[in-house]
Design an enzyme around this catalytic site. Structure first.
Site, PDB file in Angstrom:
ATOM      1  N   GLU A 185       0.814  -1.219   0.000  1.00 13.53           N
ATOM      2  CA  GLU A 185       0.000   0.000   0.000  1.00 13.53           C
ATOM      3  C   GLU A 185       0.850   1.273   0.000  1.00 13.53           C
ATOM      4  O   GLU A 185       0.551   2.232   0.731  1.00 13.53           O
ATOM      5  CB  GLU A 185      -0.959  -0.010   1.197  1.00 13.53           C
ATOM      6  CG  GLU A 185      -1.946  -1.164   1.158  1.00 13.53           C
ATOM      7  CD  GLU A 185      -2.976  -1.128   2.267  1.00 13.53           C
ATOM      8  OE1 GLU A 185      -4.096  -1.584   2.043  1.00 13.53           O
ATOM      9  OE2 GLU A 185      -2.640  -0.625   3.366  1.00 13.53           O
ATOM     10  N   GLU A 256      -7.033  -7.261  -1.441  1.00 11.74           N
ATOM     11  CA  GLU A 256      -7.786  -7.138  -0.193  1.00 11.74           C
ATOM     12  C   GLU A 256      -9.216  -6.718  -0.481  1.00 11.74           C
ATOM     13  O   GLU A 256      -9.498  -5.544  -0.718  1.00 11.74           O
ATOM     14  CB  GLU A 256      -7.133  -6.128   0.766  1.00 11.74           C
ATOM     15  CG  GLU A 256      -5.793  -6.574   1.328  1.00 11.74           C
ATOM     16  CD  GLU A 256      -5.234  -5.632   2.381  1.00 11.74           C
ATOM     17  OE1 GLU A 256      -5.997  -4.760   2.862  1.00 11.74           O
ATOM     18  OE2 GLU A 256      -4.045  -5.763   2.712  1.00 11.74           O
TER      19      GLU A 256
END
Length: 743
Positions: A185, A256
């Site tokens: 991320e 995710e």
């Protein structure tokens, strides 16, 4: 005869070469624009996150079997650097941290692995997974083009990759690992600011370093649009249907798909309706997605001091299909299993063609996949959040509920609709275990004799983590102030003086001359706070002792390694005859941790020489900084167990020397309202539990217990009644599905 022998040898050589080549093909993982390619075949891959440190080795196989039964192909896990390398060059891969054993368990069950090495993981984990010693490497700066950081990161990544190679765990060696992730991320670092050139250099270096390790499997970077070739960039979020990889020859991966959300002390419990989650997954698949991973599929427990945040709870349940205790959560588990079966029925068509999109109405569409071999699959979607629709497709009528997608594996038969759930909700109960916690004893944390010899001394206030190196949640800030006997407040001349203490987080307990004066706390919205309260001073020397408490280190944010923790000042005495007295820059001494920690009161081996006191505890409920212990026998049966700590305040608890985690009976605040899955397109996080403790029950793994005489030790900061602590069994009843039999 000689010619025949030569012929046999040539034949044997041919088949040997053929066998080796087939093995090489069997062990290959590549990708193209449609999908991950395993054994030469494109695959639709269904994955779920299960983090090995958030459960116990005794739970792993059951969790993974349930994942397989639920239709998963892949188990996804982060690798947690701080637990594996607690000090430089000293490694720990034992017990809950036995990564190789976990991966081999996945292999035994017959699933693949996505190994997300990071080594930055975020994950609501303490310090984002970085070991705290990393912060003190000279010249270091996290997650940028910084030599010391890159050297440390590369060293750990190489360590993990080599471990996997030594055990032949990459698919290129015949093992289960088909994907690996580097970084995590990174795009979020640019939130609210522009990424610097050094950041881009770092990302390119990280990708090149990872690929150069020769794993033989593709590497992934999630939430990083600039992931350089051949690394695949992937999406995280509640929805990822609008996501596209940064190159047309890369597949569309969703690392995710958030099944719910984590909880923080003082916040509500979040849930995500399965209808909305199934809709998001089906929408992703119909728009060309070929890999998705539920974060989490089993959330588990933040044992010990592993929770980050700060203020993240010990429970990491995440409203996942398998709950914190390893039990199935319905209807989420069963409905997603039905979804997975329907998607798998479409697999050949999905990986063989791009969809043809046809409008069926204002809010209705058909996505049709047709392969060259005549197979056909269709996804019929109704995007309206409130209104059902009746559509016509290939001369047949189909009824679509609001905010739903129907899957037709043969372009005719509606086998699954994301909004039609055939499973009843699990009925969860916390039942008495009939295992009594008996012979409670207490020990007062001695604050009157804080050891001079063990203190650090400095002029001014120092950062808590710089002092503790995160070896304890607790740091004492100690100073003294002289009060003249002529002060008018000593003679009743005016109101008591007060003290003001500013902290960067996360909690503080104030003691004056050994007596408790009050506490103050940060919140999940703002970890910094100021304590203000009256103090009792006497003529002469007054000792001021401030116990600063951390509730997990930050796990996300731009250069969070530089964020402050603990008392930063100012510390002011107000209401004196001569006005305000600033104590900030005077001489302070510091003591790391609690006396009870130093004496190892949690040990089940009886090494401590402490005289525990047996007494009735009902009258002790408001006394601060007390240790309590008792013994109990393991309950019969095999149901998961939990401690009901509703009678306590704030602190930590251990069973047989193993830390269950932090507890805090702070009441949840939020915007709690009834859940609705439709029309929640951006952040479907339903909030429950307002006006109740965020977490009341704390998971006790059965594998941590002996048949008899199990030791429970509780350290209570605020005051609570341990006599009301109970051990309960978590039971779940799953009613029969509404229609059709279980598959």
């Amino acid at each position: 005869m000689e010619t025949t022998s030569v012929s046999k040898l040539l034949t044997l050589f041919f088949f040997t070469v053929l066998f080796v080549c087939s093995e090489l093909i069997h062990c290959s993982v590549t990708y193209d624009k449609k999908a991950i390619v395993i054994n030469g075949q494109r695959r639709i891959l269904i994955s779920g996150s299960i983090h090995y440190p958030r459960s116990t080795p005794e739970m792993w196989e059951d969790l993974i079997q349930k994942a397989k039964h639920g239709g998963l192909d892949v188990i996804d896990t982060y690798v947690f650097w701080n637990v594996h390398e607690p000090s430089p060059g000293n490694y720990n891969f034992e017990g809950r941290y036995d990564l190789v054993r976990f991966i081999k368990t996945v292999q035994k069950v017959g699933l693949y692995v996505h190994l997300r090495i990071g080594p930055y993981v975020c994950a609501e984990w303490n310090f984002g997974g970085f070991p705290v010693w990393l912060k003190y490497v000279p010249g270091i700066s996290f997650r940028t083009d910084n030599g010391p950081f890159k050297a440390a990161m590369q060293g750990f990544t190489q360590k993990i990759v080599q471990m996997m190679k030594n055990e032949k765990l990459f698919q290129s060696q015949g093992g289960p690992i088909i994907l690996a992730q580097i970084e995590n991320e990174f795009k979020l670092l640019g939130k609210g600011r522009a990424l610097a050139p050094a950041d881009y250099k770092y990302i390119n270096w990280a990708a090149k370093m990872a690929v150069g390790l020769g794993t033989g499997v593709p590497w992934v970077m999630c939430k990083e649009d600039d992931a350089p070739d051949p690394v695949i960039n992937a999406c995280n979020g509640f929805y990822c249907d609008d996501f596209s990889p940064n190159k047309p020859y890369k597949p569309k991966l969703w690392t995710e798909a958030w099944s719910g959300w984590f909880t923080e002390f003082g916040g509500p419990i979040y849930q995500r309706p399965v209808e909305d989650l199934a809709f998001a997954v089906a929408r992703f698949i119909q728009k060309g997605g070929s890999y998705f991973n539920y974060y989490m599929y089993h959330g588990g427990t933040n044992f010990g001091r592993s929770a980050g945040g700060p203020f993240v709870t010990t429970s990491y349940d995440y409203d996942a299909p398998i709950d914190e205790y390893g039990l199935l959560r319905e209807p989420k588990y069963g409905h997603l299993k039905d979804l997975h079966k329907a998607i798998k029925q479409c697999e050949h068509a999905l990986v063989s063609s791009d969809p043809t999109v046809t409008s069926l109405g204002t809010y209705e569409q058909a996505y049709v996949f047709s392969s060259g071999t005549g197979t056909c699959a269709a996804f019929l979607a109704n995007f309206h959040s409130n209104s059902a629709a009746r559509v016509t497709f290939k001369n047949k009528h189909y009824d679509l509920p609001p905010w739903s997608i129907s899957i037709l594996p043969d372009c005719k038969t509606d086998v699954f609709n994301t909004a039609r759930v055939r499973f009843q909700a699990s009925q969860i109960q916390m039942l008495p275990s009939n295992s009594r916690l008996f012979s409670w004893e207490t020990y007062d944390e001695d604050i009157t004799s804080l050891e001079e010899s063990s203190r650090i001394t400095a002029s001014g206030l120092i950062d808590q983590i710089n002092a503790t190196r995160d070896t304890s949640d607790y740091l004492w800030y100690i100073t003294s102030v002289e009060i003249s006997s002529s002060e008018s407040f000593l003679r009743g001349g005016h109101n008591k003086p007060s003290i003001s203490v500013h902290s960067a987080g996360h909690a503080v307990h104030v003691f004056i001359n050994g007596k408790f004066s009050g506490s103050a706390f940060g919140t999940r919205e703002d970890r910094s706070f100021t304590f203000n309260g009256p103090v009792n001073l006497r003529a002469g020397t007054n000792k001021i002792a401030l116990l600063s408490v951390a509730v997990g280190l930050p796990n996300v944010g731009y250069h969070f390694e530089a964020w402050k923790t603990g008392i930063t000042g100012p510390v002011l005495l107000q209401g004196l005859d001569h006005g305000q007295k600033d104590l900030t820059w005077q001489k302070w001494s510091y003591q790391v941790g609690l006396k009870g920690e130093a004496m190892n009161l949690v040990s089940p081996n009886g090494v401590s020489s402490v005289d525990w006191v047996r007494e009735s505890l009902a009258s002790q409920s408001l006394q601060q900084l007390k240790w309590h212990r008792a013994y109990f026998n393991a309950p019969v049966g095999n149901e998961p167990l939990a401690l009901d700590l509703g009678s306590m305040g704030k602190g930590q608890v251990w069973i047989n020397g193993q830390s269950i985690g932090r507890y805090w009976m702070v009441y949840a605040k939020g915007d709690c309202k009834p859940c609705s899955y439709a029309g929640t397109y951006r952040e479907p996080k339903c909030q429950l539990g307002c006006g109740q403790p965020t977490q009341r029950w704390y998971h006790v793994p059965r594998s941590w217990l002996k048949p008899t005489r199990n030791l429970i030790v509780v350290f209570e900061e605020l005051g609570g009644n341990p006599e009301k602590i109970s051990l309960v069994k978590r039971t779940v009843h799953i009613p029969a599905s509404k229609h059709s039999s279980e598959n």
